[in-house]
Structures are given as structure tokens and as C-alpha cells.
Motif scaffolding. Structure first.
Motif, PDB file in Angstrom:
ATOM      1  N   PHE A   1       0.819  -1.215   0.000  1.00 24.28           N
ATOM      2  CA  PHE A   1       0.000   0.000   0.000  1.00 24.28           C
ATOM      3  C   PHE A   1       0.853   1.265   0.000  1.00 24.28           C
ATOM      4  CE2 PHE A   1      -2.941   3.040   2.265  1.00 24.28           C
ATOM      5  CZ  PHE A   1      -3.847   3.151   1.219  1.00 24.28           C
ATOM      6  N   ILE A   2       0.441   2.223  -0.813  1.00 27.86           N
ATOM      7  CA  ILE A   2       1.054   3.556  -0.851  1.00 27.86           C
ATOM      8  C   ILE A   2      -0.009   4.520  -0.347  1.00 27.86           C
ATOM      9  CG2 ILE A   2       2.089   5.330  -2.314  1.00 27.86           C
ATOM     10  CD1 ILE A   2       2.614   2.993  -4.375  1.00 27.86           C
ATOM     11  N   PRO A   3       0.131   5.019   0.888  1.00 22.42           N
ATOM     12  CA  PRO A   3      -0.937   5.826   1.489  1.00 22.42           C
ATOM     13  C   PRO A   3      -1.245   7.096   0.713  1.00 22.42           C
ATOM     14  CG  PRO A   3       0.679   5.141   3.133  1.00 22.42           C
ATOM     15  CD  PRO A   3       1.259   4.801   1.801  1.00 22.42           C
ATOM     16  N   GLY A   4      -2.476   7.565   0.862  1.00 23.89           N
ATOM     17  CA  GLY A   4      -2.876   8.851   0.310  1.00 23.89           C
ATOM     18  C   GLY A   4      -2.464   9.980   1.239  1.00 23.89           C
ATOM     19  N   LYS A   5      -3.114  11.130   1.092  1.00 23.81           N
ATOM     20  CA  LYS A   5      -2.694  12.326   1.836  1.00 23.81           C
ATOM     21  C   LYS A   5      -2.993  12.231   3.320  1.00 23.81           C
ATOM     22  CE  LYS A   5      -2.719  15.523  -2.035  1.00 23.81           C
ATOM     23  NZ  LYS A   5      -3.400  16.615  -2.743  1.00 23.81           N
ATOM     24  N   THR A   6      -4.018  11.484   3.669  1.00 21.75           N
ATOM     25  CA  THR A   6      -4.341  11.271   5.071  1.00 21.75           C
ATOM     26  C   THR A   6      -4.549   9.771   5.272  1.00 21.75           C
ATOM     27  OG1 THR A   6      -6.748  11.344   4.834  1.00 21.75           O
ATOM     28  CG2 THR A   6      -5.603  13.464   5.105  1.00 21.75           C
ATOM     29  N   PRO A   7      -4.561   9.288   6.519  1.00 23.85           N
ATOM     30  CA  PRO A   7      -4.757   7.852   6.754  1.00 23.85           C
ATOM     31  C   PRO A   7      -6.101   7.344   6.227  1.00 23.85           C
ATOM     32  CG  PRO A   7      -3.873   8.891   8.715  1.00 23.85           C
ATOM     33  CD  PRO A   7      -4.208   9.999   7.755  1.00 23.85           C
ATOM     34  N   GLU A   8      -7.092   8.241   6.133  1.00 31.24           N
ATOM     35  CA  GLU A   8      -8.411   7.826   5.660  1.00 31.24           C
ATOM     36  C   GLU A   8      -8.544   7.920   4.142  1.00 31.24           C
ATOM     37  OE1 GLU A   8      -8.039  10.261   8.095  1.00 31.24           O
ATOM     38  OE2 GLU A   8      -8.208   8.781   9.692  1.00 31.24           O
ATOM     39  N   ALA A   9      -7.671   8.684   3.518  1.00 34.77           N
ATOM     40  CA  ALA A   9      -7.794   8.934   2.073  1.00 34.77           C
ATOM     41  C   ALA A   9      -7.407   7.698   1.268  1.00 34.77           C
ATOM     42  CB  ALA A   9      -6.899  10.102   1.680  1.00 34.77           C
ATOM     43  N   ASP A  10      -7.993   7.595   0.085  1.00 37.42           N
ATOM     44  CA  ASP A  10      -7.575   6.536  -0.820  1.00 37.42           C
ATOM     45  C   ASP A  10      -6.119   6.756  -1.218  1.00 37.42           C
ATOM     46  OD1 ASP A  10     -10.111   5.548  -0.706  1.00 37.42           O
ATOM     47  OD2 ASP A  10     -10.668   6.082  -2.754  1.00 37.42           O
ATOM     48  N   GLY A  11      -5.426   5.669  -1.424  1.00 42.04           N
ATOM     49  CA  GLY A  11      -4.045   5.726  -1.873  1.00 42.04           C
ATOM     50  C   GLY A  11      -3.871   4.921  -3.140  1.00 42.04           C
ATOM     51  N   GLU A  12      -2.680   4.346  -3.270  1.00 40.56           N
ATOM     52  CA  GLU A  12      -2.393   3.496  -4.418  1.00 40.56           C
ATOM     53  C   GLU A  12      -1.740   2.220  -3.926  1.00 40.56           C
ATOM     54  OE1 GLU A  12      -0.515   5.379  -7.811  1.00 40.56           O
ATOM     55  OE2 GLU A  12      -1.112   7.332  -7.013  1.00 40.56           O
TER      56      GLU A  12
END
Ligand code: SF4
Length: 60
Positions: free
Chosen positions: A28-39
Motif C-alpha cells: 500500500f502507498i498511502p494517500g494524503k491522510t490515513p483515511e484517504a484513498d491511496g495506491e
């Protein structure tokens, strides 16, 4: 960059599988916040931290 697998192929779902979820997967590559979708390093597209797929690999 290597091609990523389609979500369908990896049976991606937007819910956890028990305790297994994208936010505790090594891919997992996190998004801008822990709740945001990432890649994801191996699955294409937008990835939910609460998602899961058959390539799940736990953090050690
Ligand atoms: Fe989520 Fe699967 Fe990517 Fe792991 S490999 S971050 S479980 S989509």
C-alpha cells in the motif's frame, strides 16, 4: 514501471478481510491522510486503506 494487475483479477474489494486490509499491507502507498484513498504497488487504480485483495502481504 511494471504493469499493475487489474482489480478484478486480484479480486479487490473495498472492505477488509478480517484484520487484513490495504493499510497494513506492504504494497500500500498511502494517500494524503490515513483515511484517504491511496495506491498500490501491484494493483492498478485508486485503493482504499480499508480495501483488500488476494495479493495481500502483511507488514512484518
Ligand atoms: Fe491492498 Fe492488495 Fe494492494 Fe495489498 S496488494 S495494498 S491488499 S490492493
Amino acid at each position: 514501471e511494471a504493469a499493475k494487475a487489474a482489480k478484478e483479477l486480484m479480486k479487490y474489494q473495498d472492505k477488509p478481510n478480517g484484520n487484513e486490509k490495504c493499510s497494513n499491507c506492504i504494497q500500500f502507498i498511502p494517500g494524503k491522510t490515513p483515511e484517504a484513498d491511496g495506491e498500490c504497488k501491484v494493483v492498478e487504480g485508486s485503493i482504499s486503506p480499508q480495501g483488500w485483495c488476494t495479493a495481500y502481504s502483511p507488514e512484518s
